[in-house]
Design a protein around this motif. Structure first.
Motif, PDB file in Angstrom:
ATOM      1  N   SER A   2       0.801  -1.227   0.000  1.00  0.00           N
ATOM      2  CA  SER A   2       0.000   0.000   0.000  1.00  0.00           C
ATOM      3  C   SER A   2       0.833   1.276   0.000  1.00  0.00           C
ATOM      4  N   LEU A   3       2.052   1.186   0.470  1.00  0.00           N
ATOM      5  CA  LEU A   3       2.910   2.367   0.591  1.00  0.00           C
ATOM      6  C   LEU A   3       3.952   2.360  -0.527  1.00  0.00           C
ATOM      7  N   THR A   4       3.570   2.861  -1.685  1.00  0.00           N
ATOM      8  CA  THR A   4       4.482   2.813  -2.826  1.00  0.00           C
ATOM      9  C   THR A   4       5.715   3.688  -2.619  1.00  0.00           C
ATOM     10  N   SER A   5       5.616   4.655  -1.718  1.00  0.00           N
ATOM     11  CA  SER A   5       6.764   5.524  -1.460  1.00  0.00           C
ATOM     12  C   SER A   5       7.739   4.930  -0.436  1.00  0.00           C
ATOM     13  N   LEU A   6       7.368   3.804   0.192  1.00  0.00           N
ATOM     14  CA  LEU A   6       8.258   3.175   1.169  1.00  0.00           C
ATOM     15  C   LEU A   6       9.482   2.617   0.442  1.00  0.00           C
ATOM     16  N   ASN A   7      10.630   3.082   0.853  1.00  0.00           N
ATOM     17  CA  ASN A   7      11.886   2.647   0.237  1.00  0.00           C
ATOM     18  C   ASN A   7      12.921   2.553   1.347  1.00  0.00           C
ATOM     19  N   ALA A   8      12.823   1.504   2.141  1.00  0.00           N
ATOM     20  CA  ALA A   8      13.695   1.359   3.299  1.00  0.00           C
ATOM     21  C   ALA A   8      14.753   0.290   3.041  1.00  0.00           C
ATOM     22  N   GLU A   9      15.892   0.501   3.639  1.00  0.00           N
ATOM     23  CA  GLU A   9      16.976  -0.487   3.611  1.00  0.00           C
ATOM     24  C   GLU A   9      17.313  -0.783   5.064  1.00  0.00           C
ATOM     25  N   LEU A  10      17.215  -2.043   5.462  1.00  0.00           N
ATOM     26  CA  LEU A  10      17.477  -2.424   6.845  1.00  0.00           C
ATOM     27  C   LEU A  10      18.683  -3.351   6.904  1.00  0.00           C
ATOM     28  N   LYS A  11      19.557  -3.108   7.860  1.00  0.00           N
ATOM     29  CA  LYS A  11      20.684  -4.002   8.130  1.00  0.00           C
ATOM     30  C   LYS A  11      20.313  -4.767   9.396  1.00  0.00           C
ATOM     31  N   LEU A  12      20.181  -6.092   9.257  1.00  0.00           N
ATOM     32  CA  LEU A  12      19.659  -6.914  10.336  1.00  0.00           C
ATOM     33  C   LEU A  12      20.535  -8.132  10.580  1.00  0.00           C
ATOM     34  N   SER A  13      20.446  -8.655  11.785  1.00  0.00           N
ATOM     35  CA  SER A  13      21.139  -9.900  12.110  1.00  0.00           C
ATOM     36  C   SER A  13      20.430 -11.055  11.415  1.00  0.00           C
ATOM     37  N   ALA A  14      21.198 -11.969  10.845  1.00  0.00           N
ATOM     38  CA  ALA A  14      20.625 -13.150  10.198  1.00  0.00           C
ATOM     39  C   ALA A  14      19.947 -14.063  11.217  1.00  0.00           C
ATOM     40  N   ALA A  15      20.259 -13.880  12.507  1.00  0.00           N
ATOM     41  CA  ALA A  15      19.651 -14.691  13.562  1.00  0.00           C
ATOM     42  C   ALA A  15      18.264 -14.190  13.972  1.00  0.00           C
ATOM     43  N   LEU A  16      17.840 -13.063  13.417  1.00  0.00           N
ATOM     44  CA  LEU A  16      16.525 -12.492  13.729  1.00  0.00           C
ATOM     45  C   LEU A  16      15.434 -13.437  13.232  1.00  0.00           C
ATOM     46  N   THR A  17      14.403 -13.641  14.036  1.00  0.00           N
ATOM     47  CA  THR A  17      13.292 -14.488  13.599  1.00  0.00           C
ATOM     48  C   THR A  17      12.341 -13.679  12.730  1.00  0.00           C
ATOM     49  N   VAL A  18      11.497 -14.375  12.003  1.00  0.00           N
ATOM     50  CA  VAL A  18      10.491 -13.709  11.169  1.00  0.00           C
ATOM     51  C   VAL A  18       9.564 -12.872  12.056  1.00  0.00           C
ATOM     52  N   ALA A  19       9.205 -13.374  13.232  1.00  0.00           N
ATOM     53  CA  ALA A  19       8.353 -12.618  14.161  1.00  0.00           C
ATOM     54  C   ALA A  19       9.035 -11.308  14.574  1.00  0.00           C
ATOM     55  N   GLN A  20      10.332 -11.364  14.865  1.00  0.00           N
ATOM     56  CA  GLN A  20      11.072 -10.152  15.241  1.00  0.00           C
ATOM     57  C   GLN A  20      11.186  -9.196  14.053  1.00  0.00           C
ATOM     58  N   LEU A  21      11.358  -9.741  12.867  1.00  0.00           N
ATOM     59  CA  LEU A  21      11.408  -8.914  11.662  1.00  0.00           C
ATOM     60  C   LEU A  21      10.088  -8.178  11.472  1.00  0.00           C
ATOM     61  N   LYS A  22       8.977  -8.866  11.670  1.00  0.00           N
ATOM     62  CA  LYS A  22       7.662  -8.234  11.526  1.00  0.00           C
ATOM     63  C   LYS A  22       7.511  -7.063  12.497  1.00  0.00           C
ATOM     64  N   LYS A  23       7.972  -7.234  13.734  1.00  0.00           N
ATOM     65  CA  LYS A  23       7.892  -6.141  14.717  1.00  0.00           C
ATOM     66  C   LYS A  23       8.708  -4.945  14.251  1.00  0.00           C
ATOM     67  N   LYS A  24       9.904  -5.193  13.704  1.00  0.00           N
ATOM     68  CA  LYS A  24      10.738  -4.100  13.191  1.00  0.00           C
ATOM     69  C   LYS A  24      10.070  -3.420  12.002  1.00  0.00           C
ATOM     70  N   LEU A  25       9.477  -4.207  11.133  1.00  0.00           N
ATOM     71  CA  LEU A  25       8.815  -3.646   9.957  1.00  0.00           C
ATOM     72  C   LEU A  25       7.603  -2.798  10.331  1.00  0.00           C
ATOM     73  N   GLU A  26       6.941  -3.161  11.427  1.00  0.00           N
ATOM     74  CA  GLU A  26       5.768  -2.394  11.867  1.00  0.00           C
ATOM     75  C   GLU A  26       6.116  -0.927  12.077  1.00  0.00           C
ATOM     76  N   SER A  27       7.288  -0.644  12.612  1.00  0.00           N
ATOM     77  CA  SER A  27       7.679   0.742  12.869  1.00  0.00           C
ATOM     78  C   SER A  27       7.986   1.497  11.570  1.00  0.00           C
ATOM     79  N   HIS A  28       8.273   0.778  10.492  1.00  0.00           N
ATOM     80  CA  HIS A  28       8.577   1.416   9.213  1.00  0.00           C
ATOM     81  C   HIS A  28       7.343   1.597   8.340  1.00  0.00           C
ATOM     82  N   CYS A  29       6.379   0.664   8.455  1.00  0.00           N
ATOM     83  CA  CYS A  29       5.245   0.728   7.538  1.00  0.00           C
ATOM     84  C   CYS A  29       3.888   0.858   8.220  1.00  0.00           C
ATOM     85  N   GLY A  30       3.819   0.624   9.521  1.00  0.00           N
ATOM     86  CA  GLY A  30       2.564   0.799  10.243  1.00  0.00           C
ATOM     87  C   GLY A  30       1.636  -0.406  10.222  1.00  0.00           C
ATOM     88  N   THR A  31       1.966  -1.426   9.488  1.00  0.00           N
ATOM     89  CA  THR A  31       1.139  -2.633   9.437  1.00  0.00           C
ATOM     90  C   THR A  31       1.446  -3.514  10.641  1.00  0.00           C
TER      91      THR A  31
END
Length: 84
Positions: A11-40
């Motif tokens: 929905s956010l066509t203007s979202l253009n983020a680049e994240l540097k993350l630990s490969a040990a991060l779980t998908v659940a933790q990734l979703k929490k981080k993404l929430e702060s960037h996109c609001g979903t």
């Protein structure tokens, strides 16, 4: 190991983020981080992983899986689909 991921959103066509993350991060933790960037909210996210050419290589459905299990190098894109 850290990985760099590009982030896009259905929905956010203007979202253009680049994240540097630990490969040990779980998908659940990734979703929490993404929430702060996109609001979903995490429970309303469907995540698709695309390679550098834009080809879908995985659907990140298992919240306990690590992103390092799918992301093998920098330059992958996580596409967030808002299901709400």
């Amino acid at each position: 190991m850290n990985v760099s991921l590009h982030v896009t959103h259905s929905s956010l066509t203007s979202l253009n983020a680049e994240l540097k993350l630990s490969a040990a991060l779980t998908v659940a933790q990734l979703k929490k981080k993404l929430e702060s960037h996109c609001g979903t909210a995490p429970q309303h996210m469907h995540l698709t992983l695309l390679d550098q050419s834009g080809k879908v290589v995985a659907t990140l459905e298992d919240d306990s899986a690590t992103i390092g299990a799918c992301v093998t190098s920098d330059g992958f894109t996580v596409h967030v689909v808002d299901l709400d």
